[in-house]
Design an enzyme around this catalytic site. Structure first.
Site, PDB file in Angstrom:
ATOM      1  N   GLY A 119       7.209 -38.369  56.579  1.00  0.00           N
ATOM      2  CA  GLY A 119       8.055 -39.507  56.234  1.00  0.00           C
ATOM      3  C   GLY A 119       9.172 -39.036  55.315  1.00  0.00           C
ATOM      4  O   GLY A 119      10.341 -39.270  55.567  1.00  0.00           O
ATOM      5  N   GLN A 154       1.937 -28.559  50.011  1.00  0.00           N
ATOM      6  CA  GLN A 154       2.991 -29.455  49.545  1.00  0.00           C
ATOM      7  C   GLN A 154       4.112 -28.668  48.885  1.00  0.00           C
ATOM      8  O   GLN A 154       5.288 -28.902  49.138  1.00  0.00           O
ATOM      9  CB  GLN A 154       2.417 -30.410  48.498  1.00  0.00           C
ATOM     10  CG  GLN A 154       1.603 -31.507  49.074  1.00  0.00           C
ATOM     11  CD  GLN A 154       2.507 -32.672  49.348  1.00  0.00           C
ATOM     12  OE1 GLN A 154       3.268 -32.645  50.309  1.00  0.00           O
ATOM     13  NE2 GLN A 154       2.453 -33.670  48.525  1.00  0.00           N
ATOM     14  N   ARG A 205      -3.346 -30.633  36.857  1.00  0.00           N
ATOM     15  CA  ARG A 205      -4.406 -30.120  37.702  1.00  0.00           C
ATOM     16  C   ARG A 205      -4.092 -30.387  39.173  1.00  0.00           C
ATOM     17  O   ARG A 205      -3.712 -31.504  39.536  1.00  0.00           O
ATOM     18  CB  ARG A 205      -5.688 -30.848  37.322  1.00  0.00           C
ATOM     19  CG  ARG A 205      -6.912 -30.360  38.011  1.00  0.00           C
ATOM     20  CD  ARG A 205      -8.074 -31.228  37.552  1.00  0.00           C
ATOM     21  NE  ARG A 205      -9.329 -30.621  37.904  1.00  0.00           N
ATOM     22  CZ  ARG A 205     -10.478 -31.289  37.828  1.00  0.00           C
ATOM     23  NH1 ARG A 205     -10.499 -32.522  37.373  1.00  0.00           N
ATOM     24  NH2 ARG A 205     -11.592 -30.700  38.172  1.00  0.00           N
ATOM     25  N   THR A 215      -4.231 -28.212  49.786  1.00  0.00           N
ATOM     26  CA  THR A 215      -3.195 -29.181  50.178  1.00  0.00           C
ATOM     27  C   THR A 215      -2.031 -29.139  49.187  1.00  0.00           C
ATOM     28  O   THR A 215      -0.884 -29.347  49.558  1.00  0.00           O
ATOM     29  CB  THR A 215      -3.769 -30.608  50.272  1.00  0.00           C
ATOM     30  OG1 THR A 215      -4.396 -30.950  49.040  1.00  0.00           O
ATOM     31  CG2 THR A 215      -4.778 -30.728  51.400  1.00  0.00           C
ATOM     32  N   ILE A 235       0.779 -39.398  54.226  1.00  0.00           N
ATOM     33  CA  ILE A 235       1.945 -39.029  55.039  1.00  0.00           C
ATOM     34  C   ILE A 235       1.802 -37.620  55.611  1.00  0.00           C
ATOM     35  O   ILE A 235       2.766 -37.033  56.093  1.00  0.00           O
ATOM     36  CB  ILE A 235       3.267 -39.166  54.252  1.00  0.00           C
ATOM     37  CG1 ILE A 235       3.160 -38.546  52.858  1.00  0.00           C
ATOM     38  CG2 ILE A 235       3.660 -40.610  54.138  1.00  0.00           C
ATOM     39  CD1 ILE A 235       4.444 -38.660  52.042  1.00  0.00           C
ATOM     40  N   GLY A 236       0.571 -37.128  55.554  1.00  0.00           N
ATOM     41  CA  GLY A 236       0.322 -35.771  56.040  1.00  0.00           C
ATOM     42  C   GLY A 236       0.053 -34.842  54.874  1.00  0.00           C
ATOM     43  O   GLY A 236      -0.069 -33.622  55.037  1.00  0.00           O
ATOM     44  N   GLU A 283       7.127 -33.502  45.240  1.00  0.00           N
ATOM     45  CA  GLU A 283       8.581 -33.369  45.318  1.00  0.00           C
ATOM     46  C   GLU A 283       9.162 -32.242  44.487  1.00  0.00           C
ATOM     47  O   GLU A 283      10.237 -31.734  44.782  1.00  0.00           O
ATOM     48  CB  GLU A 283       9.218 -34.718  44.941  1.00  0.00           C
ATOM     49  CG  GLU A 283       8.755 -35.780  45.931  1.00  0.00           C
ATOM     50  CD  GLU A 283       9.207 -37.186  45.636  1.00  0.00           C
ATOM     51  OE1 GLU A 283       8.640 -37.784  44.715  1.00  0.00           O
ATOM     52  OE2 GLU A 283      10.104 -37.678  46.319  1.00  0.00           O
TER      53      GLU A 283
END
Ligand code: MOS
Length: 718
Positions: A246, A615, A605, A611, A473-474, A682
């Site tokens: 997204g 990201q 943390r 994952t 969103i994955g 982000e």
């Protein structure tokens, strides 16, 4: 029995991975409904003005076509002065407003929704949509984006930053500074390009609307749908179980989602509407083009005295949303005099929106490039310049940092990258014919947590079900919530089912702003604690819940929570990081390669290092795209994005990525959530493009201030 090692913090595999690989995970466009109709948006092929007429005869003649609507004749939708259900948060009203689709004869941008075809099959709808004949009035569009194009000052910015931020007197400090930098940076429009296209499947049953839609924020979509169609909130259910990316394009709600539901209501049958890749370039948002002038003033020893950032953000002509581009400039370094001004420049283009690391991604490209220019002007190492200006406390609020890993990230990154072997002079390092450059830049993103609900049930067989409206969103929401519930209940993650993406479940914010994991995770933890408390259990010991339930003669235990972020936490919380990039530039062909990059991050943390790493790496890959390949190019005659497909809009692919590494610093920070995280969705992209530009300068001696940096940026300058 002793409490085992926590699951949180372990790099377990995605719990939704096998289902996704086997095709068991149903995405929005796959939602089924009896008697499903297929809708296709008819795009406007002018940037502005009215339709004079529409010839729909050929469209209607296609076998299977059920309805054709245009701006001239669509069924009426009531348009109340004010939305019936008030918006509590201003940001939600901007991102998920009511849409009175096809009610006005007015084209606002190329690709705007000018009509709709609904047919029995997708093929018929697509074929028919191409046969529309519109006669447009010809109106020249406003598309200019120069330093002198008329602009406006936004009244506010989405995150609350003052659009005219002031600290001290930047102009006076610039006038008397020993060393100054004054440069203009430009970034183009960019598109999110998630793999999954935007889609909606809408159906009405007994006056209740159920909408499967590709949203990061089901409750936001529900607000928009309810207000657009004048339905009570409890008559609208929005479902978004899985998302193929997204990046902000699916945070807000777009008109086509409402259009699908409107058509379902009018036609009395379920309707499916999926955008094409090309339509995604007009109807699903983009990052705004920017022009930024940055001026810095410093003492000869590198102490910053002044920062001035003038930001011009291209917008559409209606929503006129100005990005919070200066969002992190004012807290990045200690500096007594700061001025940041935001302006919008309207154009006949589709509405811009949030896109991964909105604000900071374009803002920090300019600012961190300027910091590199200042380091050069001072003859100072760019890492030393940043360390020299490390602020003890948040220079805006004066609050202490809950944690600030920037200095550590810079030092540890320098060590790992081998920075001490860097010859500081531009164009001094070579490997055969390649010019080698090493660049650095800082990364930052605010650490937010929002109010969030969740509930949990444990059944007699000892299995738990976590339920919350949250989306994945994955990024790993399913996985980390199973870890958090497992810890809180004394179970294995495999014994926890996570059910998310549904407004029938407890209310949450959308997945975005890097607040998803911390908001959802805290709510799930609190819901589990509530469950234990109701059973009179003090700690999550294996088997204890089932025993306690048996003792009470119950066959299910329940817990719920509405987790509130701390009101006045007395500290300032941001995620930080540092990017180190090596570029190689061919001095004859000007080809640019990035053989290695390292990002070091202080994000509290990591709930799941596997994952989390994905990201952060994904963010860095985005940063490489922003630096070197991505740009949505507007045809200045007609206002369409010319490269509106993945052949011409270049995102980095595997072959572009070589040695890319991420390091997550060991960092304690319980200020945002007792779970210890600060958010990391982000921060990975922020500063990456500046690190590449700084490396290109180091390799070549050429400063490129306009993204993307391509062969043309360097041609004739080497
Ligand atoms: Mo993110 S741009 O808040 O989805």
């Amino acid at each position: 029995m002793a409490v085992s090692e926590p699951w949180l913090g372990r790099p377990i595999d995605r719990v939704d991975g096998p289902d996704k690989v086997r095709g068991g995970a149903r995405y929005t466009a796959e939602a089924e409904a009896a008697g499903l109709l297929h809708a296709v948006v008819i795009d406007a092929t002018r940037p502005k003005g009215q339709l004079r007429s529409a010839d729909t005869a050929a469209v209607e003649a296609v076998p299977g076509v059920v309805a054709v609507w245009t701006m001239l004749d669509a069924p009426p939708l009531d348009q109340p002065e004010q939305p019936k259900i008030p918006y509590e948060q201003p940001a939600l009203k901007i991102l998920s407003p009511p849409y009175y689709v096809l009610q006005e004869n007015r084209v606002r941008f190329w690709g705007d929704i000018a009509g709709l075809v609904v047919a029995e099959t997708s093929e018929a709808a697509h074929q028919a949509a191409r046969l529309i004949r519109f006669d447009y009035e010809e109106v020249p569009p406003a598309l200019a984006f120069d330093a002198d194009t008329a602009s406006f000052e936004p009244e506010s910015l989405i995150t609350g930053l003052d659009p005219k931020y002031r600290r001290g007197d930047a102009e006076e400090a610039l006038a008397s500074a020993e060393v100054t930098i004054d440069a203009v940076y430009e970034t183009p429009s960019e598109h999110h390009n998630p793999i999954e296209l935007a889609a909606t499947v809408a159906r009405f049953e007994d006056g209740k609307l159920t909408v499967h839609t590709t949203t990061q924020d089901p409750h936001g979509a529900r607000m928009s749908l309810a207000n657009s169609l004048e339905l009570e909130l409890d008559k609208v259910r929005v479902i978004s179980r899985y998302l193929g990316g997204g990046f902000g394009s699916k945070y807000g709600t777009w008109p086509q989602t409402v259009l699908a539901a409107f058509a379902a209501r009018e036609l009395g049958r379920p309707v499916r509407l999926e955008l094409s890749r090309k339509q995604m370039f007009a109807l699903n948002g983009h990052r705004a083009r920017h022009w930024q002038r940055v001026r810095l003033g410093a003492n000869r020893d590198g102490t910053l005295q002044a920062i001035a950032q003038d930001i011009r953000c291209q917008t559409d002509t209606e929503r006129r949303w100005v990005e919070h581009t200066g969002e992190t400039t004012h807290i990045m370094y200690g500096c007594p005099n700061v001025r940041i001004d935001h302006a919008g420049v309207p154009a006949n283009l589709p509405p811009n929106t949030i896109m991964r690391a909105p604000g900071s991604a374009p803002g920090m490209f300019a600012f961190e490039s300027a910091m590199d220019e200042l380091a050069m002007a001072l003859g100072m190492d760019p890492i030393d310049l940043r360390l020299k200006n490390e602020p003890e406390n948040d220079p805006d609020s004066g609050l202490p940092w809950s944690s600030r890993g920037l200095a550590r990230a810079l030092r540890e990154g320098a060590e790992r990258f081998g920075w001490s072997r860097r010859d500081p002079s531009p164009r001094s390092m070579r490997d055969g014919r390649w010019l080698i450059g090493w660049g650095v830049a800082s990364a930052v993103y605010p650490a937010f947590r929002l109010p969030c609900g969740a509930r949990v049930r444990v059944s007699a067989n000892g299995e738990a079900t976590v339920e919350t409206a949250a989306t994945d969103i994955g990024t790993g929401t399913y996985t980390i919530l199973s870890q958090i519930a497992a810890d809180a209940l004394g179970l294995e993650p495999g014994a926890v089912s996570v059910v998310i993406g549904d407004t029938d479940l407890p209310k949450t914010p959308g997945s975005g702003g890097s607040w998803g994991a911390v908001s959802y995770g805290t709510a799930v933890k609190e819901a589990c604690e509530d469950l234990l408390k109701k059973l009179g259990l003090e700690r999550p010991e294996p088997g204890a819940i089932v025993q306690a339930m048996r003792a009470r003669g119950e066959d299910e235990a329940r817990g719920e929570a509405m987790a509130q972020p701390p009101k006045d936490k007395g500290v300032s919380s941001y995620s930080f990081g540092a990017h180190f990039v090596e570029v190689r530039v061919d001095p004859d062909t000007c080809e640019i390669r990035v053989p290695r990059a390292l990002g070091v991050f202080g994000v509290g943390r990591a709930f799941n290092p596997k994952t989390a790493r994905s990201q952060l790496m994904g963010g860095m890959v985005w940063g490489l795209g922003m630096a070197l390949t991505e740009a949505s190019v507007v045809d200045l005659r007609y206002g369409h994005f010319v490269n509106s497909d993945l052949a011409e809009y270049h995102v980095p692919v595997n072959a572009d990525i070589r040695d890319l590494d991420t390091v997550i610093l060991d960092e304690e920070d319980g200020a945002v959530t007792p779970l210890g995280g600060k958010g990391l969705g982000e921060v990975g992209i922020v500063g990456m493009a500046a690190a590449v530009a700084n490396a290109v300068h180091h390799a070549t001696g050429v400063r490129v201030r306009k993204l993307p940096i391509t062969i043309e940026s360097l041609a004739g300058r080497l």
